[in-house]
Design a protein around this motif. Structure first.
Motif, PDB file in Angstrom:
ATOM      1  N   ARG A 304       0.826  -1.214   0.000  1.00  0.00           N
ATOM      2  CA  ARG A 304       0.000   0.000   0.000  1.00  0.00           C
ATOM      3  C   ARG A 304       0.854   1.255   0.000  1.00  0.00           C
ATOM      4  O   ARG A 304       0.519   2.261  -0.621  1.00  0.00           O
ATOM      5  N   THR A 305       1.960   1.191   0.725  1.00  0.00           N
ATOM      6  CA  THR A 305       2.865   2.343   0.725  1.00  0.00           C
ATOM      7  C   THR A 305       3.402   2.595  -0.680  1.00  0.00           C
ATOM      8  O   THR A 305       3.493   3.740  -1.130  1.00  0.00           O
ATOM      9  N   LEU A 306       3.748   1.520  -1.394  1.00  0.00           N
ATOM     10  CA  LEU A 306       4.218   1.677  -2.777  1.00  0.00           C
ATOM     11  C   LEU A 306       3.142   2.313  -3.645  1.00  0.00           C
ATOM     12  O   LEU A 306       3.422   3.215  -4.440  1.00  0.00           O
ATOM     13  N   LEU A 307       1.904   1.853  -3.500  1.00  0.00           N
ATOM     14  CA  LEU A 307       0.825   2.402  -4.307  1.00  0.00           C
ATOM     15  C   LEU A 307       0.662   3.898  -4.068  1.00  0.00           C
ATOM     16  O   LEU A 307       0.449   4.675  -4.999  1.00  0.00           O
ATOM     17  N   LYS A 308       0.790   4.304  -2.830  1.00  0.00           N
ATOM     18  CA  LYS A 308       0.650   5.720  -2.513  1.00  0.00           C
ATOM     19  C   LYS A 308       1.725   6.551  -3.186  1.00  0.00           C
ATOM     20  O   LYS A 308       1.489   7.683  -3.598  1.00  0.00           O
ATOM     21  N   LEU A 309       2.910   5.983  -3.289  1.00  0.00           N
ATOM     22  CA  LEU A 309       4.030   6.731  -3.865  1.00  0.00           C
ATOM     23  C   LEU A 309       4.040   6.682  -5.382  1.00  0.00           C
ATOM     24  O   LEU A 309       4.586   7.560  -6.035  1.00  0.00           O
ATOM     25  N   LEU A 310       3.463   5.651  -5.965  1.00  0.00           N
ATOM     26  CA  LEU A 310       3.616   5.439  -7.404  1.00  0.00           C
ATOM     27  C   LEU A 310       2.429   5.917  -8.231  1.00  0.00           C
ATOM     28  O   LEU A 310       2.555   6.095  -9.443  1.00  0.00           O
ATOM     29  N   ILE A 464     -19.724   7.286   1.637  1.00  0.00           N
ATOM     30  CA  ILE A 464     -18.598   6.377   1.887  1.00  0.00           C
ATOM     31  C   ILE A 464     -17.361   6.944   1.208  1.00  0.00           C
ATOM     32  O   ILE A 464     -17.355   7.168  -0.008  1.00  0.00           O
ATOM     33  N   ARG A 465     -16.322   7.190   2.001  1.00  0.00           N
ATOM     34  CA  ARG A 465     -15.041   7.645   1.461  1.00  0.00           C
ATOM     35  C   ARG A 465     -14.022   6.530   1.649  1.00  0.00           C
ATOM     36  O   ARG A 465     -13.805   6.041   2.756  1.00  0.00           O
ATOM     37  N   ILE A 466     -13.387   6.135   0.544  1.00  0.00           N
ATOM     38  CA  ILE A 466     -12.420   5.033   0.570  1.00  0.00           C
ATOM     39  C   ILE A 466     -11.055   5.562   0.161  1.00  0.00           C
ATOM     40  O   ILE A 466     -10.907   6.183  -0.895  1.00  0.00           O
ATOM     41  N   THR A 467     -10.061   5.327   0.995  1.00  0.00           N
ATOM     42  CA  THR A 467      -8.694   5.726   0.656  1.00  0.00           C
ATOM     43  C   THR A 467      -8.139   4.751  -0.368  1.00  0.00           C
ATOM     44  O   THR A 467      -8.117   3.544  -0.138  1.00  0.00           O
ATOM     45  N   THR A 468      -7.711   5.270  -1.492  1.00  0.00           N
ATOM     46  CA  THR A 468      -7.205   4.423  -2.580  1.00  0.00           C
ATOM     47  C   THR A 468      -5.699   4.519  -2.760  1.00  0.00           C
ATOM     48  O   THR A 468      -5.112   3.772  -3.525  1.00  0.00           O
ATOM     49  N   GLY A 469      -5.058   5.454  -2.077  1.00  0.00           N
ATOM     50  CA  GLY A 469      -3.603   5.609  -2.208  1.00  0.00           C
ATOM     51  C   GLY A 469      -3.228   7.057  -2.018  1.00  0.00           C
ATOM     52  O   GLY A 469      -4.070   7.916  -1.789  1.00  0.00           O
ATOM     53  N   THR A 470      -1.948   7.314  -2.085  1.00  0.00           N
ATOM     54  CA  THR A 470      -1.477   8.685  -1.976  1.00  0.00           C
ATOM     55  C   THR A 470      -0.397   8.937  -2.995  1.00  0.00           C
ATOM     56  O   THR A 470       0.254   8.018  -3.490  1.00  0.00           O
ATOM     57  N   GLY A 471      -0.193  10.216  -3.313  1.00  0.00           N
ATOM     58  CA  GLY A 471       0.904  10.635  -4.163  1.00  0.00           C
ATOM     59  C   GLY A 471       1.603  11.795  -3.499  1.00  0.00           C
ATOM     60  O   GLY A 471       0.957  12.714  -2.987  1.00  0.00           O
ATOM     61  N   THR A 472       2.919  11.744  -3.483  1.00  0.00           N
ATOM     62  CA  THR A 472       3.747  12.756  -2.824  1.00  0.00           C
ATOM     63  C   THR A 472       3.263  13.029  -1.409  1.00  0.00           C
ATOM     64  O   THR A 472       3.259  14.155  -0.937  1.00  0.00           O
TER      65      THR A 472
END
Length: 743
Positions: A304-310, A464-472
């Motif tokens: 999940r951390t990778l997804l947030k960054l990528l 409903i709010r779903i966290t899907t990832g992050t960027g920067t």
């Protein structure tokens, strides 16, 4: 000089051809063993290619694949000219044959009697040996041009790479080291776990969008500023383990060597492709090494951390002396799959990896056996027993993601898509419905469930709010609004499409600067960067970073406007109306802290800049205040300032003149300037980039016509044939056209 360049060019061509064969074999091996070789061994497959390109000499071997099609060139060559005349002078326009050094004895008659039997038409050239650089009356030969083209290309490639490296390093050199005790302790803990003894500095930066390791002798780990304020400790740990894996494997040194070799072989597209695949395998191998230091239950958290960054990346970092958590979106699925299937390396994996690499090295890092007339025997590697694919038992009911007031959200992964899940919403056991949504099973950021009358129909909809990832470092989420009785999903206007249409912007480059100009509903924002390198767009784009929240019965969205993969000069806050359509939008300066600033935000920022005592904090109207109890020189009243929460600008209470920015760390600080002339000079410096970008010229000799009282100043300017009055926040570049306050 040209003869030396020619000899080098010939050798480069030979090495390039042999390396191309090896690259094809490695690519084929990766495909055949993709489910059997562990990431570490897949990455090590590329080491023979680097050796092949770097080492010009190879031992002869009957096992070499180049016995089938010899590609090597001999350094000692004798050139012969077919002729019936014994004396040969300078030659032009003749058919020139090349005979390798093993035939010299045969031609000259200095060998055995059998060797002495040669055609009379072959006469050795002594004084007239053919020179590939011998010029004719018409000028240079084609060989001259070919060598110079290759040499020029190599010089250009190396020069551009060095220039980019030096520029990036120079920009980073000005960035501050991280002093947070908690972050430093966490990083040192990861170093001990990874057994990395080399000192690595932690640096806070805005020069890159993802964590990046820079440097060989004195490596630095660059962390984006926004990430430090939003990522949790376990996510930082994942990043540290990955980057320390690069340090432990000395990937930057290998990347620099690879970059140099690729510059010499710039004409070979196959090698460019091979190196790009090698760097992808490098990232996956670092993931595998990082996972060795994480419990198996935390592997999904790492993914999940990778997804947030990528998720927001469009292009990896282009500096040879750097390595970061970078990847294309096409590679994301492969990396996530590896992480979810990661297992410890067994003895069988090691034997298979060593065998494959030894076979590849043995047949490609050796040269053809020149004295051998028979073809080498073919060696076939027999694969071991068929592989049993890992299968994970999945609860048919799915994983419970969130529950509130009897409403549950469960999810099951789909076999067809790595990111989409079958999400089931159940309302108190009375009604349920399954949707195909992007939903990660992140225990640290579970979905948010709220009930509110969002469309004004008197019934509370399910939000409903779903966290899907992050960027920067900024959280990305998706929202779904459901009708409570039927669970029909209501349509919410897409803020990304709307802002990409409504925001008018431009990004231009000149004089080694990048000029960004944006306008939304008559409000403008201007920003100038002192560099042009990077993947800049032609205009501001939205969609990379989006988050949602519920404010009472209204949906609020925040979107960062991207000028490049690492620069987000503005942020827009979108408020929805009862039709679930966008009702209002407001553009702000893009910063490490989201606008508008709250009371707690301002107090926290002030405490970092001011002494612990001697001042009080309050609020007056829509502005916040700071009052210093001790007057300057002990005479009169203490100084008083206001803070505009919309811009983060601190300004004098009496005059309204701006003195400091809480959100723009790069802006000039005017706090301690007491001389009026010097103060005005610094204000001009802040105004100049805005005037240059927008094409403004001051109408009056004094650029500044006055101060409005909220941190803005106003100026009478000319833009082309138009004369207008603008109010400007000099620290953030926010401005708009207004009526002249004096009229």
């Amino acid at each position: 000089m040209l003869e030396a360049a020619y000899n080098l060019f010939v050798k480069i061509l030979s090495l390039s051809a042999m390396a191309s064969v090896l690259a094809l074999l490695i690519l084929a091996t990766r495909f055949l063993f993709k489910n059997r070789l562990k990431p570490t061994w897949t990455y090590l497959l590329w080491i023979p290619l680097i050796v092949r390109l770097a080492v010009p000499w190879t031992p002869e071997s009957a096992f070499s694949i180049f016995n089938l099609f010899p590609l090597e060139t001999e350094s000692a060559q004798t050139f012969y000219i077919p002729s019936a005349q014994p004396d040969v002078g300078p030659v032009s326009g003749m058919n020139i044959q090349e005979v390798d050094s093993t035939k010299v004895a045969e031609i000259t008659g200095t060998g055995t009697s059998k060797q002495a039997e040669r055609p009379d038409s072959m006469t050795p050239v002594t004084q007239g040996i053919y020179d590939p650089f011998e010029t004719s009356n018409t000028g240079w030969t084609p060989m001259h041009l070919l060598v110079l083209i290759w040499l020029s290309g190599a010089v250009v490639m190396i020069s551009l790479s060095v220039r980019e490296q030096l520029r990036f390093t120079a920009r980073v050199r000005r960035e501050p080291e991280i002093r947070s005790a908690d972050i430093l302790w966490l990083f040192e803990t990861c170093q001990r776990e990874m057994k990395v003894r080399r000192p690595v500095k932690l640096v806070e930066t805005k020069q890159t969008a993802v964590p990046t390791l820079l440097g060989v002798m004195r490596p630095k780990l660059l962390l984006p500023t926004s990430m430090l304020h939003t990522l949790e400790a376990n996510e930082l740990r994942h990043i540290f383990l990955h980057e320390l894996a690069h340090v432990k494997r000395r990937d930057i040194s290998l990347n620099l060597l690879t970059g140099l070799l690729l510059a010499l072989h710039w004409f070979n597209p196959l090698l460019w492709y091979a190196v790009s695949q090698m760097k992808r395998d490098q990232e996956v191998a670092c993931d595998a090494l990082a996972l060795k230091h994480l419990a198996s239950g935390h592997h999904k958290d790492y993914a999940r951390t990778l997804l947030k960054l990528l998720e927001t990346l469009t292009d990896p970092i282009r500096v040879a002396g750097a390595a970061g958590i970078s990847s294309s979106k096409k590679e994301m699925k492969r990396r996530i799959t590896m992480i979810t299937r990661h297992k410890k390396i067994t003895a069988q994996n090691t034997v298979l990896g060593l065998t494959v690499i030894m076979v590849l090295s043995g047949c490609t890092l050796t040269g053809a056996k020149l004295s051998s007339t028979s073809a080498p025997e073919k060696s076939v590697v027999i694969p071991s027993a068929s592989q049993t694919k890992d299968s994970t038992a999945i609860d048919p009911k799915g994983t419970l993601l969130a529950e509130k007031n009897g409403i549950t959200v469960t999810a099951k992964p789909t076999a067809e898509h790595a990111l989409l899940h079958e999400v089931t919403v159940d309302v108190r056991g009375e009604v349920n419905r399954t949707f195909l949504w992007n939903a990660g099973e992140d225990e640290t950021r579970p979905p948010s469930i709220e009930e509110a009358d969002l469309n004004g129909d008197g019934t509370k909809e399910i939000f409903i709010r779903i966290t899907t990832g992050t960027g920067t470092g900024l959280s990305m989420s998706e929202i779904h609004v459901l009708q409570p009785v039927t669970l029909e999903e209501l349509v919410v206007e897409d803020p990304v499409k709307t802002l990409n249409r409504r925001v008018k912007s431009s990004i231009t480059h000149r004089n080694n600067h990048t000029y960004v100009s944006a306008e939304l509903d008559g409000k403008h924002l201007t920003k100038v960067y002192d560099y042009t390198e990077g993947a800049w767009g032609e205009k501001i784009g939205f969609g990379a970073v989006v988050s949602y929240e519920l404010d009472g019965d209204r949906i609020v969205a925040r979107l960062a406007g991207a000028a490049s993969i690492s620069e987000f000069p503005l942020e827009v806050i979108v408020v929805y109306g009862k039709e679930l359509t966008i009702e209002s939008v407001q553009m702000y300066y893009g910063s490490f802290i989201s606008p508008p600033l709250s009371e707690q935000d301002i107090k926290s920022l002030l405490e970092k800049k001011l002494t612990a005592s001697g001042w009080t904090f309050g609020k007056k109207g829509d502005q916040y205040t700071i009052n210093f109890m001790d007057p300057p020189n002990g005479v009169g009243e203490g100084l008083s300032y206001k803070i505009n929460p919309l811009t983060g600008t601190v300004h004098d209470t009496t005059s309204g003149s701006p003195v400091r920015s809480l959100v723009n760390r790069e802006a000039i600080d005017l706090w301690d300037i007491s001389n009026g002339t010097e103060y005005k000079k610094e204000l001009y410096k802040l105004l100049q980039p805005i005037f240059d970008t927008e094409g403004f010229e001051p109408i009056d000799e004094d650029w500044i016509s006055g101060f409005i009282g909220d941190g803005y100043l106003f100026s009478n300017v000319r833009q082309g044939s138009r004369e207008l009055t603008i109010k400007v926040d000099v620290f953030t570049g926010q401005w708009e056209e207004i009526a002249d306050p004096y009229k």
